[in-house]
Design a protein around this motif. Structure first.
Motif, PDB file in Angstrom:
ATOM      1  N   SER A 219       0.770  -1.235  -0.024  1.00 28.80           N
ATOM      2  CA  SER A 219      -0.046  -0.014   0.054  1.00 28.80           C
ATOM      3  C   SER A 219       0.680   1.223  -0.066  1.00 28.80           C
ATOM      4  O   SER A 219       0.369   2.220  -0.703  1.00 28.80           O
ATOM      5  CB  SER A 219      -0.976  -0.141   1.099  1.00 28.80           C
ATOM      6  OG  SER A 219      -0.082   0.083   2.406  1.00 28.80           O
ATOM      7  N   VAL A 220       1.989   1.107   0.605  1.00 21.43           N
ATOM      8  CA  VAL A 220       2.976   2.431   0.634  1.00 21.43           C
ATOM      9  C   VAL A 220       3.102   2.834  -0.751  1.00 21.43           C
ATOM     10  O   VAL A 220       3.576   3.932  -1.024  1.00 21.43           O
ATOM     11  CB  VAL A 220       4.114   2.209   1.649  1.00 21.43           C
ATOM     12  CG1 VAL A 220       5.035   1.039   0.820  1.00 21.43           C
ATOM     13  CG2 VAL A 220       4.881   3.220   1.855  1.00 21.43           C
ATOM     14  N   ILE A 221       3.259   2.031  -1.664  1.00 24.58           N
ATOM     15  CA  ILE A 221       3.797   2.370  -3.140  1.00 24.58           C
ATOM     16  C   ILE A 221       2.664   3.220  -3.615  1.00 24.58           C
ATOM     17  O   ILE A 221       3.150   4.214  -4.229  1.00 24.58           O
ATOM     18  CB  ILE A 221       3.899   1.118  -3.909  1.00 24.58           C
ATOM     19  CG1 ILE A 221       4.965   0.395  -3.672  1.00 24.58           C
ATOM     20  CG2 ILE A 221       3.775   1.491  -5.547  1.00 24.58           C
ATOM     21  CD1 ILE A 221       6.444   0.954  -3.902  1.00 24.58           C
ATOM     22  N   GLY A 222       1.297   2.932  -3.517  1.00 25.32           N
ATOM     23  CA  GLY A 222       0.247   3.963  -3.925  1.00 25.32           C
ATOM     24  C   GLY A 222       0.291   5.163  -3.085  1.00 25.32           C
ATOM     25  O   GLY A 222       0.167   6.455  -3.715  1.00 25.32           O
TER      26      GLY A 222
ATOM     27  N   ILE B 119      11.271   1.976  -5.280  1.00 25.18           N
ATOM     28  CA  ILE B 119      11.682   0.332  -5.583  1.00 25.18           C
ATOM     29  C   ILE B 119      11.704  -0.298  -4.555  1.00 25.18           C
ATOM     30  O   ILE B 119      11.359  -1.769  -4.565  1.00 25.18           O
ATOM     31  CB  ILE B 119      12.948   0.650  -6.516  1.00 25.18           C
ATOM     32  CG1 ILE B 119      12.654   1.495  -7.911  1.00 25.18           C
ATOM     33  CG2 ILE B 119      13.283  -0.917  -6.757  1.00 25.18           C
ATOM     34  CD1 ILE B 119      13.861   1.518  -8.650  1.00 25.18           C
ATOM     35  N   ALA B 120      12.243  -0.062  -3.206  1.00 25.20           N
ATOM     36  CA  ALA B 120      12.697  -0.771  -2.030  1.00 25.20           C
ATOM     37  C   ALA B 120      11.501  -1.629  -1.789  1.00 25.20           C
ATOM     38  O   ALA B 120      11.616  -2.885  -1.599  1.00 25.20           O
ATOM     39  CB  ALA B 120      13.234  -0.116  -0.966  1.00 25.20           C
ATOM     40  N   PRO B 121      10.280  -1.112  -1.478  1.00 22.36           N
ATOM     41  CA  PRO B 121       9.061  -2.141  -1.044  1.00 22.36           C
ATOM     42  C   PRO B 121       8.532  -3.208  -2.196  1.00 22.36           C
ATOM     43  O   PRO B 121       8.200  -4.257  -1.773  1.00 22.36           O
ATOM     44  CB  PRO B 121       7.978  -0.963  -0.867  1.00 22.36           C
ATOM     45  CG  PRO B 121       8.576   0.342  -0.828  1.00 22.36           C
ATOM     46  CD  PRO B 121       9.785   0.367  -1.703  1.00 22.36           C
ATOM     47  N   LEU B 122       8.938  -2.826  -3.310  1.00 21.61           N
ATOM     48  CA  LEU B 122       8.407  -3.979  -4.198  1.00 21.61           C
ATOM     49  C   LEU B 122       9.589  -5.203  -4.444  1.00 21.61           C
ATOM     50  O   LEU B 122       9.103  -6.208  -4.291  1.00 21.61           O
ATOM     51  CB  LEU B 122       8.777  -3.434  -5.678  1.00 21.61           C
ATOM     52  CG  LEU B 122       7.580  -2.131  -5.895  1.00 21.61           C
ATOM     53  CD1 LEU B 122       7.788  -1.471  -7.273  1.00 21.61           C
ATOM     54  CD2 LEU B 122       6.152  -2.882  -5.965  1.00 21.61           C
ATOM     55  N   VAL B 123      10.816  -4.725  -3.913  1.00 21.37           N
ATOM     56  CA  VAL B 123      11.900  -5.637  -4.079  1.00 21.37           C
ATOM     57  C   VAL B 123      11.574  -6.765  -2.758  1.00 21.37           C
ATOM     58  O   VAL B 123      11.745  -7.576  -2.723  1.00 21.37           O
ATOM     59  CB  VAL B 123      13.186  -5.176  -4.050  1.00 21.37           C
ATOM     60  CG1 VAL B 123      14.190  -6.375  -4.080  1.00 21.37           C
ATOM     61  CG2 VAL B 123      13.271  -4.365  -5.555  1.00 21.37           C
ATOM     62  N   LEU B 124      11.329  -5.957  -1.594  1.00 22.32           N
ATOM     63  CA  LEU B 124      11.283  -6.597  -0.314  1.00 22.32           C
ATOM     64  C   LEU B 124      10.107  -7.473  -0.366  1.00 22.32           C
ATOM     65  O   LEU B 124       9.983  -8.455   0.037  1.00 22.32           O
ATOM     66  CB  LEU B 124      11.027  -5.568   0.861  1.00 22.32           C
ATOM     67  CG  LEU B 124      10.806  -5.893   2.030  1.00 22.32           C
ATOM     68  CD1 LEU B 124      12.134  -6.722   2.668  1.00 22.32           C
ATOM     69  CD2 LEU B 124      10.529  -4.741   2.981  1.00 22.32           C
TER      70      LEU B 124
ATOM     71  N   PHE C  38      10.879 -10.675  -2.242  1.00 26.10           N
ATOM     72  CA  PHE C  38      11.712 -11.627  -1.579  1.00 26.10           C
ATOM     73  C   PHE C  38      10.817 -12.526  -0.144  1.00 26.10           C
ATOM     74  O   PHE C  38      11.280 -13.503  -0.183  1.00 26.10           O
ATOM     75  CB  PHE C  38      12.935 -11.142  -1.032  1.00 26.10           C
ATOM     76  CG  PHE C  38      14.090 -10.777  -2.076  1.00 26.10           C
ATOM     77  CD1 PHE C  38      14.421 -11.734  -3.090  1.00 26.10           C
ATOM     78  CD2 PHE C  38      14.494  -9.389  -2.316  1.00 26.10           C
ATOM     79  CE1 PHE C  38      15.293 -11.577  -4.059  1.00 26.10           C
ATOM     80  CE2 PHE C  38      15.307  -9.262  -3.445  1.00 26.10           C
ATOM     81  CZ  PHE C  38      15.775 -10.360  -4.241  1.00 26.10           C
ATOM     82  N   ILE C  39      10.009 -11.645   0.274  1.00 26.29           N
ATOM     83  CA  ILE C  39       9.292 -12.203   1.421  1.00 26.29           C
ATOM     84  C   ILE C  39       8.284 -13.099   0.807  1.00 26.29           C
ATOM     85  O   ILE C  39       8.342 -14.205   1.534  1.00 26.29           O
ATOM     86  CB  ILE C  39       8.470 -10.931   2.180  1.00 26.29           C
ATOM     87  CG1 ILE C  39       9.729  -9.989   2.921  1.00 26.29           C
ATOM     88  CG2 ILE C  39       7.431 -11.691   3.277  1.00 26.29           C
ATOM     89  CD1 ILE C  39       8.783  -8.824   3.725  1.00 26.29           C
ATOM     90  N   GLN C  40       7.630 -12.711  -0.165  1.00 27.37           N
ATOM     91  CA  GLN C  40       6.736 -13.874  -0.781  1.00 27.37           C
ATOM     92  C   GLN C  40       7.424 -15.168  -1.048  1.00 27.37           C
ATOM     93  O   GLN C  40       7.091 -16.259  -1.173  1.00 27.37           O
ATOM     94  CB  GLN C  40       6.031 -13.390  -1.956  1.00 27.37           C
ATOM     95  CG  GLN C  40       5.083 -12.247  -1.585  1.00 27.37           C
ATOM     96  CD  GLN C  40       4.308 -11.531  -2.819  1.00 27.37           C
ATOM     97  OE1 GLN C  40       4.968 -11.436  -4.000  1.00 27.37           O
ATOM     98  NE2 GLN C  40       3.310 -11.236  -2.846  1.00 27.37           N
TER      99      GLN C  40
END
Length: 401
Positions: free
Chosen positions: A28-31, A370-375, A378-380
């Motif tokens: 959600s933070v990306i939005g 970009i960071a939240p997408l990458v994180l 990897f968590i998934q």
């Protein structure tokens, strides 16, 4: 535009942005970050940075990190201090030296300017990372503990290196010479005070307020501690979010933890924290960027790979598997308030000009996007791997029985 209209716009747009982001399976933070970019000076000019958004955003990030501390686990942090310190060290060294080398040998910068640009890329901000960890229920894991511990160590290293670089290379008001001892002593004092106040003062303070005949006593006491610790951190040359985090961590060791988590989260997430996420996007402007596109692009690559590889390597050295190590690396990629502080110091010390200052703001914001997408990716992957291992063990047990 009045501050009330700004606030209404921010709250409406961030909730719509978060909804759309979640619908598309993004954090959600990306939005919320993209709302700042699209509604800000870069695109639609609906919102502009003002003193109102600045101070609301400051409160937002302080409350966000206070909540992270409140939901933290001190025992888990202490257990993983060695990998956290290793992750922080590698995460500072790799991007700083890589960016400095690129600036000197690729673009002809002086070593003084190049080192400051490298330092801007070395500064981690976990406020965005914390939001993703919370959304993915990954906060109280060893990866989460290492990320938070490394962010604390990273902050200290960055502040000390910044002071040394200003003393050696800077000019102007920001570059008044200080010895390494003068720089280090306030930081040491900060940690001593956090330990003493957290262990003995915080529980007494909360119990005292709990006995008062007034409404929301304990929640008010918690916010007093949050902002008081943040102010103390700033007075000793540390980041305000670090003080707020330690205040939350101290409260997490008391019996008031669960009660306060239910009280403080609505305050933060309803108003202040959305303004913080939007304010990051408001710092972006595309004016004059066409002349620095190659420079910005290469720095973004170094900023991401340097932190990702450094953090993952440090975690892998302490026994984390590849997916877990990559979570730690991705958790260190986000830049934020600390990078902006270093950039402002470099500008006031006349070590970077306005054009390169703007370029560094763009690099900071884009890596933060970009960071939240990458994180999350990897968590998934790690969660899928754990699920597959669990399923295979269940099948083996069924065969044995």
């Amino acid at each position: 535009m009045s501050y009330l209209v700004q606030l209404v716009l921010i709250l409406v747009l961030t909730k719509l942005g978060a909804h759309l982001s979640n619908t598309l399976n993004f954090p959600s933070v990306i939005g919320e970050l993209l709302v700042g970019v699209l509604a800000g000076p870069a695109v639609l000019h609906l919102l502009t940075p003002t003193s109102f958004t600045h101070y609301f955003a400051e409160i937002g990030v302080i409350v966000l990190m206070f909540i992270a501390g409140l939901e933290g686990n001190l025992g888990l942090l202490m257990r993983y201090w060695k990998p956290a310190l290793t992750v922080a060290t590698l995460g500072v060294i790799l991007p700083t030296l890589s960016a400095a080398a690129l600036c000197v040998w690729g673009f002809g910068f002086s070593w003084a300017t190049a080192m400051f640009i490298g330092l801007i890329l070395s500064a981690t901000s976990v406020s965005i990372t914390v939001q993703v960890l919370k959304e993915m229920n990954h906060m109280n894991t060893r990866e989460g503990a290492i990320i938070l511990g490394a962010a604390v160590a990273d902050d200290i290293m960055c502040v000390i290196l910044l002071g040394i670089c200003v003393s050696l290379f800077g000019t102007g008001a920001a570059a008044q010479s200080q010895s390494v001892g003068a720089l280090a002593l306030p930081k040491i004092l900060f940690f001593i005070l956090m330990l003493v106040l957290g262990k003995w003062f915080v529980p007494y303070f909360l119990r005292f307020f709990d006995k008062l005949n007034a409404s929301e006593n304990v929640a008010t006491a918690a916010l007093i501690l949050c902002f008081g610790f943040a102010a103390l951190a700033v007075s000793l040359g540390m980041s305000d979010v670090l003080g707020a985090y330690f205040a939350g961590l101290a409260i997490s060791e008391t019996s008031f933890k669960e009660k306060l988590a239910l009280k403080i989260e609505p305050i933060g997430y309803a108003v202040f924290i959305p303004v913080f996420f939007v304010s990051i996007g408001l710092n972006i402007t595309f004016k004059g960027m066409q002349h620095d596109l190659l420079f910005i692009g290469l720095l973004i690559i170094i900023a991401i790979i340097g932190k990702q590889f450094g953090g993952a390597l440090g975690a892998h050295l302490f026994g984390l598997n590849l997916n877990e190590a990559n979570i730690v690396g991705a958790g260190m990629v986000s830049r934020g308030e600390m990078a902006l502080v270093v950039a402002n110091v470099a500008l006031s010390a006349h070590l970077i000009d306005q054009n390169h200052y703007t370029a560094m703001i763009v690099v900071t914001v884009i890596t933060t996007l970009i960071a939240p997408l990458v994180l999350k990716l990897f968590i998934q992957r790690a969660q899928k791997e754990h699920s597959e291992i669990k399923q295979s063990r269940t099948k083996i047990d069924e065969v044995k029985s």
